[in-house]
Structure formats: structure tokens, C-alpha cells
Design an enzyme around this catalytic site. Sequence first.
Site, mmCIF file in Angstrom:
data_model
loop_
_atom_site.group_PDB
_atom_site.id
_atom_site.type_symbol
_atom_site.label_atom_id
_atom_site.label_comp_id
_atom_site.label_asym_id
_atom_site.label_seq_id
_atom_site.Cartn_x
_atom_site.Cartn_y
_atom_site.Cartn_z
ATOM 1 N N LYS A 1 11.617 -22.009 22.410
ATOM 2 C CA LYS A 1 12.505 -21.201 22.411
ATOM 3 C C LYS A 1 13.384 -20.715 23.807
ATOM 4 C CE LYS A 1 9.810 -19.262 18.873
ATOM 5 N NZ LYS A 1 9.755 -19.070 18.383
ATOM 6 N N HIS B 1 6.698 -26.958 10.258
ATOM 7 C CA HIS B 1 8.049 -27.889 10.098
ATOM 8 C C HIS B 1 8.087 -28.858 10.144
ATOM 9 C CE1 HIS B 1 8.264 -23.818 9.122
ATOM 10 N NE2 HIS B 1 8.860 -22.996 10.107
ATOM 11 N N ASP C 1 7.137 -23.697 2.930
ATOM 12 C CA ASP C 1 7.274 -24.131 3.864
ATOM 13 C C ASP C 1 9.196 -24.035 4.465
ATOM 14 O OD1 ASP C 1 8.742 -25.399 6.375
ATOM 15 O OD2 ASP C 1 7.130 -26.388 6.982
ATOM 16 N N HIS C 2 10.104 -23.005 4.764
ATOM 17 C CA HIS C 2 11.207 -22.805 4.152
ATOM 18 C C HIS C 2 12.052 -23.544 4.525
ATOM 19 C CE1 HIS C 2 11.468 -21.296 7.987
ATOM 20 N NE2 HIS C 2 12.598 -21.186 8.222
ATOM 21 N N LYS D 1 15.383 -26.672 2.758
ATOM 22 C CA LYS D 1 16.949 -26.936 2.837
ATOM 23 C C LYS D 1 17.827 -27.889 1.929
ATOM 24 C CE LYS D 1 17.056 -24.656 7.654
ATOM 25 N NZ LYS D 1 18.132 -23.313 7.126
ATOM 26 N N LYS E 1 4.052 -19.005 4.658
ATOM 27 C CA LYS E 1 3.103 -19.484 6.487
ATOM 28 C C LYS E 1 2.090 -18.043 7.109
ATOM 29 C CE LYS E 1 6.206 -19.776 10.810
ATOM 30 N NZ LYS E 1 6.700 -20.856 11.497
ATOM 31 N N ASP F 1 2.725 -22.953 15.939
ATOM 32 C CA ASP F 1 4.583 -22.351 15.413
ATOM 33 C C ASP F 1 5.125 -22.366 14.508
ATOM 34 O OD1 ASP F 1 5.167 -19.384 14.284
ATOM 35 O OD2 ASP F 1 6.782 -19.948 16.160
ATOM 36 N N GLU G 1 16.037 -23.025 20.021
ATOM 37 C CA GLU G 1 16.144 -21.939 19.553
ATOM 38 C C GLU G 1 16.231 -20.874 20.685
ATOM 39 O OE1 GLU G 1 13.116 -20.072 15.716
ATOM 40 O OE2 GLU G 1 12.127 -20.491 17.735
ATOM 41 N N ARG H 1 0.774 -1.070 0.415
ATOM 42 C CA ARG H 1 -0.091 -0.088 -0.145
ATOM 43 C C ARG H 1 1.020 0.964 -0.241
ATOM 44 N NH1 ARG H 1 -3.088 -1.484 5.589
ATOM 45 N NH2 ARG H 1 -0.918 -1.754 5.424
HETATM 46 P P1 NAP Z 1 5.286 -7.189 7.667
HETATM 47 O O1 NAP Z 1 6.678 -6.590 8.216
HETATM 48 O O2 NAP Z 1 3.913 -7.107 8.230
HETATM 49 O O3 NAP Z 1 4.729 -6.768 6.453
HETATM 50 C C1 NAP Z 1 3.657 -7.338 5.980
HETATM 51 C C2 NAP Z 1 3.668 -6.286 4.397
HETATM 52 O O4 NAP Z 1 2.523 -6.552 4.490
HETATM 53 C C3 NAP Z 1 4.018 -4.973 4.101
HETATM 54 O O5 NAP Z 1 5.030 -4.533 2.701
HETATM 55 C C4 NAP Z 1 3.001 -4.502 4.089
HETATM 56 O O6 NAP Z 1 3.399 -2.923 3.310
HETATM 57 C C5 NAP Z 1 2.032 -5.275 2.848
HETATM 58 N N1 NAP Z 1 0.623 -5.291 3.165
HETATM 59 C C6 NAP Z 1 -0.524 -4.268 4.365
HETATM 60 N N2 NAP Z 1 -1.222 -4.782 4.016
HETATM 61 C C7 NAP Z 1 -1.685 -5.197 2.719
HETATM 62 C C8 NAP Z 1 -2.463 -4.595 1.841
HETATM 63 N N3 NAP Z 1 -4.274 -4.050 2.303
HETATM 64 N N4 NAP Z 1 -2.110 -4.205 0.848
HETATM 65 C C9 NAP Z 1 -1.155 -4.988 -0.052
HETATM 66 N N5 NAP Z 1 -0.586 -4.984 0.859
HETATM 67 C C10 NAP Z 1 -0.094 -4.338 2.261
HETATM 68 O O7 NAP Z 1 5.443 -8.674 7.512
HETATM 69 P P2 NAP Z 1 6.570 -9.377 7.122
HETATM 70 O O8 NAP Z 1 6.995 -10.318 8.477
HETATM 71 O O9 NAP Z 1 6.721 -9.415 5.987
HETATM 72 O O10 NAP Z 1 5.673 -11.449 7.106
HETATM 73 C C11 NAP Z 1 4.683 -11.542 5.821
HETATM 74 C C12 NAP Z 1 3.339 -12.500 5.739
HETATM 75 O O11 NAP Z 1 5.168 -13.456 6.112
HETATM 76 C C13 NAP Z 1 2.706 -12.872 7.083
HETATM 77 O O12 NAP Z 1 1.942 -13.956 6.205
HETATM 78 C C14 NAP Z 1 4.252 -13.651 8.082
HETATM 79 O O13 NAP Z 1 2.893 -14.271 9.127
HETATM 80 C C15 NAP Z 1 4.597 -14.576 7.017
HETATM 81 N N6 NAP Z 1 6.622 -15.148 7.254
HETATM 82 C C16 NAP Z 1 7.418 -14.346 7.742
HETATM 83 C C17 NAP Z 1 8.006 -14.313 9.009
HETATM 84 C C18 NAP Z 1 9.160 -13.464 8.650
HETATM 85 O O14 NAP Z 1 10.265 -13.730 9.442
HETATM 86 N N7 NAP Z 1 8.687 -12.090 8.597
HETATM 87 C C19 NAP Z 1 8.429 -15.683 8.817
HETATM 88 C C20 NAP Z 1 8.388 -16.973 7.878
HETATM 89 C C21 NAP Z 1 6.505 -16.273 7.380
HETATM 90 P P3 NAP Z 1 2.207 -1.517 3.587
HETATM 91 O O15 NAP Z 1 1.900 -1.510 4.844
HETATM 92 O O16 NAP Z 1 2.819 -0.531 2.341
HETATM 93 O O17 NAP Z 1 0.891 -2.015 2.330
#
Ligand code: NAP
Length: 484
Positions: A331, A240, A177-178, A182, A148, A235, A216, A51
Site C-alpha cells: 500500500k 491474488h 477472485d476478481h 481480468k 473474498k 489480503d 497500490e 436486513r
Molecule cells: P458492507 O458494505 O459492510 O455490506 C454488507 C452487506 O451485508 C450489507 O448489505 C448488509 O446490509 C448485509 N448484511 C449484514 N448483516 C446481514 C445479515 N445478518 N443478513 C443479511 N444481510 C446482512 O460490505 P461490503 O464491502 O459490501 O463487502 C461484502 C463482502 O464482500 C465482504 O465479505 C467483503 O469482505 C467482500 N469484499 C468487499 C470488497 C469491497 O471492495 N467492498 C472487495 C472484495 C471483497 P444490512 O445491514 O441492511 O443487513
Amino acid sequence: MVSRTIPVDDFDLVLFGATGDLASRKILPSLYRRFLAGQVPPTARIIGAARSEMDDEGFRGLVREALDSFVSAGKRQEQAIADFLAQCSYIPVDAKGDGGWDRLKESVRDEAVKAFYFSVAPSLFGPLAQRLRSHGIACENSRLVVEKPFGVDLESARKLNADLAASFDEHQIYRIDHFLGKETVQNLMAVRFANVLFEPLWNERYVDHVQITVAETVGVGGRGAYYDTAGAMRDMVQNHLMQLLCLTAMEPPTHFDADMLRDEKLKVIRALDPLTPAEIVRGQYKEGPDGPSYLDDAENPQSRTESYVALKVSISNWRWKGTPFYLRTGKRMTRRLSEIVIQFKETPHSIFDRDEGSSANALTIRLQPDEGIDLSVTIKEPGPGGMRLVNVPLDMTFADALGPDGEEIPDAYERLIMDVIRGNQTLFMRGDEVEAAWAWTDPIIEGWIDRGAQPYKYAQGSSGPEEAMMLMHRDGRRWRELDV
Ligand code: NAP
């Protein structure tokens, strides 16, 4: 050994959530590393979408920051970065609104592979899929990658599957599932199915038990509020650890083919016995030198959510009846370690005196921190002094055995993203597999909620609660030490 880089077709990858944490820590750096390896064709387009209002230059600045932070210095080459950034662009899009979609449609090509990576909250999967379809952006050549968590229980997973199925076919959906990306996980299949040595022994007759550990050192820290709604079971175990269990326990598929492999994993999940309360130990870390207690991190003094869980899992089929699989994850443990240990039985009869040592082999498949496989074998201790037995590892650490000059093993995301472009679903979870995993997990979680079970407390930097040690001691077994 020189690593081979297989070229991929031309592609447009639209990264929804491009301004988020996962995009900058994993996805964008992985794409750059594949670019360096020559796998991103010069005509490929990487289109960020979220966004936030910004132009292409603003997005390239973000990508640059991500590469500076998460790509090793040796791989940050100025000309390559400039060329990579030139292939990146950005379109502001709201998953729940109508702005930006027409521009997106004009920016992707029908003749190239179109990959849509949903690195956003799962509640946006449905709206994104629906808009890609209704705006005519998705076509037969399109693929969807979803992150995920894929649901929080069976009902929500079914809903997500239904939302995606309304706009895309199953063969277009890549549930990540990363752990499956591996190197070692794929090597588990190579070790099992490309060698004659292990498969005859891979059953209840020769395997005493299997241990799967994902430990972890970090706490739940900044994401405590989210984690408190999930816990270790949702989680880590449902995805995993279950995947690792399936790959360890499954029958050989007829071919190394996505559906044949996933059919075999599904059969394992369906053969899992329900758990009794005595087969479950849950824990929460206490306050310690490295940080606050779980309850403080979760900002919920009444929380009964587990930051640790250990399970004794039984598989009711011919191969595994009577051989337990012990699973644990937590954890704030003593060491960051992920491994699968196949503990073989002792020899049926020892011709050596008891005090000369024992002779049970173990095959350890390490996923992190250093990916590799080692087989402990019993040999005679070298030197004079009679026949004394000692267990020594036959060690194959991949970083040593493969790759010139210590070349880095590619990150799991690199392999998985390229598999999406190639259209290879082998290392991705199928919808029915995810639902079956939740169908097994749900009653376990409901059971401890109904019983009002309190998690045991454990010290930070430990191996988990004492009761988890008892889970194995009762069976005359013990967990592998984490800190060796
Ligand atoms: P994050 O940092 O909160 O990022 C969310 C992203 O979604 C941002 O780019 C946000 O950008 C965008 N967004 C939010 N609302 C939106 C909308 N209505 N339309 C379009 N874009 C939108 O989350 P994240 O940690 O990157 O995680 C993303 C996904 O990966 C989640 O499902 C999470 O569970 C999964 N995940 C994350 C990790 C990790 O290590 N971070 C690991 C495994 C899985 P704007 O606010 O600019 O729209």
C-alpha cells in the site's frame, strides 16, 4: 474488431448484501453493463436482499445511485436504466433469522438458473447456505457466489468449505477472485497455450526469474482496523498473487476446462517450497504527505501487521527448479500497478561487444492500470553509427488493439457474473485450491509471529523498504522500476 456478446440463459440472481459497498460499486454496475450488452434477458430477475427494511422502489433508488456513481456517463442511458430497474426488486432477509425466506422462495423460479451472490461477511456464508437449503429455495440449478476473504487461515477456510458443502455441491460454488476475471489474466493463458512461440521457452532453461507486482497508492484508510487483522500476506498474496503465480507456472491443462485447469494450479501450489526468513521482507508505511502512517491508520501503535510484503518463492518441479518467482505487494506505493514480468535469460553468447548493450527479453503482462502485454526485444538502434543494441517494446495495449472507438474492456465482475450464469467455473477457485494456498501461507505467517519479527518502515510514495531491494540485489537481480 467487434466484440461478441454470447447470450445467456434466463436467470434469477439474488444479491445478499445488496445494500453494501461492493454491491453498489461493482456488482450492480456490472449487471447493468451486461444488461446494456444484451446479456440480461428481459425476464431475468435481480433480487436484492439484506436486513434493511425497504420496498422495491426504495431499492431501485439505491441501484440508481450506484449506477450514477459507478457507471461512466456514456453508458448511462435513461431508457436502459428504467428497463433495468424494472427487473430489480428487494426482499428484506436476515441471514440469521427466519423472516423473508418464504417470500424469497416465491420470487425465484425453478425453471431459471438461480444464482445466489453472497456479498456479505464470510461469517454469514454458512447461515445463508443452510437457510437456502432448508427453505427449499436452492435446487440443482442453483449456484452460489462467495466473496473474498475465503478464510483467514487453513482452519477457517476448511470450516467455510464444510459449511457450504453441507448445503451445496462443489460444482455449484463459485469462489470469486476478481483478478481471475481480468482480460489480461485470460490472455496469459491464450499467449501461453495458443501460440507456439512462448511455451518452448517457458521454463528454467530460458527464464531467469519471474516478478509479480501488485502495487497500490492507497493506504488502508477507513478499513484500517479490519486490515490490521489480515495484512498484505492474507489480503493479497494468499489469493491474488498466488493465483497469478499459478497461472504463470502451471503445466498446460489437457483442455481449457474448469477442473483440468484447477488441477494444474493445485499442482503448482503443492510444489511451492516453504520460505526461509531470508526470503521474506515485510514493511509498514511511514507518515507522509499523502496521509498518516500505517500505525495511525490501523489505530494500533503496537501493530506488527505488514502493509507491504516481498517474497522469493521457489517451485520444486522440473519446469521451474532454479527459477525464482519474486512477489511483492504493498500500500501507499509510488504507483498503482499490477503486472507479471517474465524475465528471460541473456543470450548464451553475445557476438556483439559488451558496450553495445545487453539482450535479455522480457514479457510483461499488465493487469492494471492499462491492461496489455508487451514483449521487450533487442534490436539495432536505427541510424548510422555502427551496431548499437537497444531494447524496445512490442506493445499490445488491449484498449488500443481491441474494441471500436476505445470501447471499455469489461470489468472483471461482468465476466465473472456471466460465467456464473453460464455455469462456467474455470475462473473461480476450487475448495481444495484455497485450502492448499492457506496450507502454504499459514507457516509463513506463524513463522514471523513466532520470531516476533518487526516490519521495516518505508516512505509513502516509494517502492517499499530498502530490504526488499536487497532481496533481489543479493541474487544479482533488481525489481522493475514502478515509476517508469
Ligand atoms: P458492507 O458494505 O459492510 O455490506 C454488507 C452487506 O451485508 C450489507 O448489505 C448488509 O446490509 C448485509 N448484511 C449484514 N448483516 C446481514 C445479515 N445478518 N443478513 C443479511 N444481510 C446482512 O460490505 P461490503 O464491502 O459490501 O463487502 C461484502 C463482502 O464482500 C465482504 O465479505 C467483503 O469482505 C467482500 N469484499 C468487499 C470488497 C469491497 O471492495 N467492498 C472487495 C472484495 C471483497 P444490512 O445491514 O441492511 O443487513
